[in-house]
Scaffold this active site. Structure first.
Site, PDB file in Angstrom:
ATOM      1  CG  ASP A  14     -23.025 -15.252 -20.440  1.00  0.00           C
ATOM      2  OD1 ASP A  14     -23.039 -16.293 -19.770  1.00  0.00           O
ATOM      3  OD2 ASP A  14     -22.068 -14.928 -21.171  1.00  0.00           O
ATOM      4  CD  GLU A 174     -18.419 -18.444 -14.603  1.00  0.00           C
ATOM      5  OE1 GLU A 174     -17.408 -18.381 -15.302  1.00  0.00           O
ATOM      6  OE2 GLU A 174     -19.404 -19.132 -14.900  1.00  0.00           O
TER       7      GLU A 174
HETATM    8  C1  6LW Z   1     -19.443 -15.641 -18.482  1.00  0.00           C
HETATM    9  C2  6LW Z   1     -19.656 -16.453 -17.293  1.00  0.00           C
HETATM   10  C3  6LW Z   1     -20.166 -17.640 -17.927  1.00  0.00           C
HETATM   11  O1  6LW Z   1     -18.726 -14.487 -18.289  1.00  0.00           O
HETATM   12  O2  6LW Z   1     -19.518 -17.821 -19.085  1.00  0.00           O
HETATM   13  O3  6LW Z   1     -21.725 -19.282 -17.966  1.00  0.00           O
HETATM   14  C4  6LW Z   1     -18.763 -16.667 -19.311  1.00  0.00           C
HETATM   15  N1  6LW Z   1     -21.141 -18.281 -17.455  1.00  0.00           N
HETATM   16  O4  6LW Z   1     -20.544 -15.988 -16.362  1.00  0.00           O
HETATM   17  C5  6LW Z   1     -18.753 -16.345 -20.746  1.00  0.00           C
HETATM   18  O5  6LW Z   1     -20.067 -16.353 -21.259  1.00  0.00           O
END
Ligand code: 6LW
Length: 522
Positions: A14, A174
């Site tokens: 991240d 996300e």
């Molecule tokens: C994070 C989300 C994600 O909060 O995985 O790959 C989650 N993206 O954005 C945990 O790292």
């Protein structure tokens, strides 16, 4: 010049990036590990050094009870009017909060909480206003990228939380980030989930609240259609503009253990790709929308050479920077000396899922190499664990047992395999190691297997004893689940002890040497 992805190998998921006074800064998520949110600095985008962590105090990082998918999720770092901000979610306790500092090498503030739910928060500053966004439900229960205005001094919400974008149609929208580039607002996010279908998507709009129009070429970046390729799972990106006005994206991806074996053990890592704007205001990313292992670019000077660290020892790593602990560490159980780490065993074992066993760990960053460590134990068990989580770990340990009659006990080396919470132990055939022998634990790292052995030295004689091999895939994220990667942990435990053990185990001459770097198997 040519550089190799990942630019930061090992479990650093991240990534979020910002530029300040000619340098770049990056943060990553850290889950149940303490300290939290690794912080990196770079002058050229391809060579990064870790300068510390953002969350270094328990008041900023309460982790009691954080499971392997708990604690700190995706952070965002931003620089505004001379001040750095890092905003993230502690899914175990605090929810969404941010901290700030005016000195990137110093301490950060106490957490300031924001009463908007969801995860992956981000900040955007404009005209004296601060916008806070996350992915989750808005005040009306509509889910997507949700935004409100906040008071940056107090974290108080100044406007309702409103859904401003519902993505490009993939699952798990996300990691939203908002940018203003040439009078247009760009909202970028990830979709597809953080596995093999992961991707980066974006939309463009005329105001900070949209309306946002999806990029017709979405996903702008993904490796999901690349079979037989080591780098997979590209998503969760953040943009930065370099000194020359070129844009770049850092994003997470992982490396399969083999071109054709869909398991990964080193966690989600940081990758870098160029971003190119067209005349129409849309941008593309990567090389033809993918992230290759090698990127050839004329945007970085040929004089810049990418250096990969291939060796970790006590001398060239730092506790609290390279090494970290589980949850809220009991610091009285650690005596860190220049050439030796002394660890006091407690009754908390590696199977612990709430509290903090005596455990200090560094990331496994590459897939080929070896680990060596001298271990001397007076009570209980101590050794090196390849630790994915409390239910998935391989432990190579020295164990001392006491004889019932008070005579000198025995010393043996054992290998424990814990997969799915089920443990099996293998003990050296020659189980009666002289209690005064010097013992070196050895692990050979290969992409598909770990091989374990020990060397006993006494009176100038050496004897090597092999304990066999275990497959790496059972520690992979695909098997173990969660969001972390394999850690190389030094630990001490004694199930018979309630509190601190009387005698510490001593670890000396630690080294991890990596034999090959990023481009493995590609
Ligand atoms: C994070 C989300 C994600 O909060 O995985 O790959 C989650 N993206 O954005 C945990 O790292």
């Amino acid at each position: 010049m040519k550089y190799t992805n990942p630019i930061i190998p090992g479990f650093y998921p991240d990534p979020s990036i910002c530029k300040a006074e000619g340098k770049y800064y990056m943060v990553c998520s850290s889950f149940q590990y303490f300290p939290g949110v690794p912080l990196f600095e770079s002058e050229d985008l391809v060579n990064w050094s870790q300068i510390g962590h953002v969350l270094t105090r328990e008041s900023q990082l309460p982790l009691a009870g954080a499971g392997h998918d708990g604690g700190i999720y995706a952070p965002t770092i931003r620089y505004h009017e001379g001040r750095f901000y890092m905003v993230t979610t502690n899914v175990t306790s605090l929810g969404n909060f941010y901290v700030w500092t005016d000195d990137i090498y110093g301490e950060w503030s106490e957490p300031i909480r924001v009463q908007q739910g969801g995860i992956d928060p981000s900040l955007y500053f404009e005209d004296g206003k601060t916008y806070f966004m996350s992915n989750g439900d808005d005040d009306k229960g509509i889910s997507g990228v949700t935004q409100c205005e906040i008071d940056i001094e107090t974290g108080a919400k100044l406007s309702p939380s409103v859904c401003i974008w519902q993505g490009a149609g993939g699952r798990y929208l996300e990691s939203p980030h908002l940018y203003k580039i040439k009078e247009q607002y760009y909202l970028m996010a990830a979709e597809g989930g953080t596995e093999y279908g992961h991707m980066v998507v974006y939309a463009k709009g005329p105001t900070v609240n949209g309306p946002f129009t999806n990029y017709p070429g979405n996903p702008v970046l993904t490796n999901r259609n690349l079979g037989g390729y080591v780098i997979q799972g590209c998503g969760h990106g953040d943009l930065v503009e370099d000194e020359r006005g070129n844009y770049w994206m850092v994003h997470l991806a992982f490396r399969q253990i083999h071109r054709w074996m869909p398991f990964h053990i080193t966690g989600r890592e940081v990758n870098l790709v160029p971003v190119t704007f067209g005349e129409d205001g849309w941008f593309s990313a990567g090389v033809g929308g993918i992230t290759p292992t090698q990127v050839e670019t004329d945007r970085i000077d040929d004089s810049v050479e990418q250096r990969l660290k291939m060796r970790d020892t006590f001398a060239d790593t730092r506790v609290g920077v390279d090494w970290c602990f589980l949850r809220k560490p009991h610091m009285e159980n650690y005596l860190i000396q220049e050439n030796a780490y002394r660890l006091y065993p407690t009754g908390l074992t590696l199977g612990e899922k709430q509290d903090s066993p005596t455990f200090i760990a560094i990331r496994q960053r590459q897939m080929e190499g070896h680990i060596r460590c001298g271990v001397s134990v007076s009570e209980g068990e101590a050794g090196v664990s390849l630790y994915m989580n409390h239910e998935h770990h391989y432990d190579l340990a020295v164990e001392r047992t006491e004889a019932a009659d008070g005579a000198e006990g025995t010393c043996r080396v054992k290998l424990r395999s814990v997969v799915g919470g089920v443990g099996v132990s293998f003990v050296t055939q020659d189980s009666n190691v002289p209690t005064d022998a010097e013992i070196t634990l050895q692990i050979e790292l290969e992409p598909t297997q770990y091989s374990f052995s020990a060397v006993f030295a006494k009176d100038g004689q050496e004897k090597k004893c092999s304990l066999g091999s275990l497959q790496t895939r059972y520690l992979s994220s695909e098997v173990a689940c969660g969001f972390t990667g394999v850690m190389v942990a030094l630990y001490a435990q004694d199930e018979t002890l309630r509190g601190r053990g009387a005698q510490p185990a001593t670890f000396t001459n630690f080294e991890i040497v990596y034999h090959s770097g990023n481009a493995i198997n590609d």
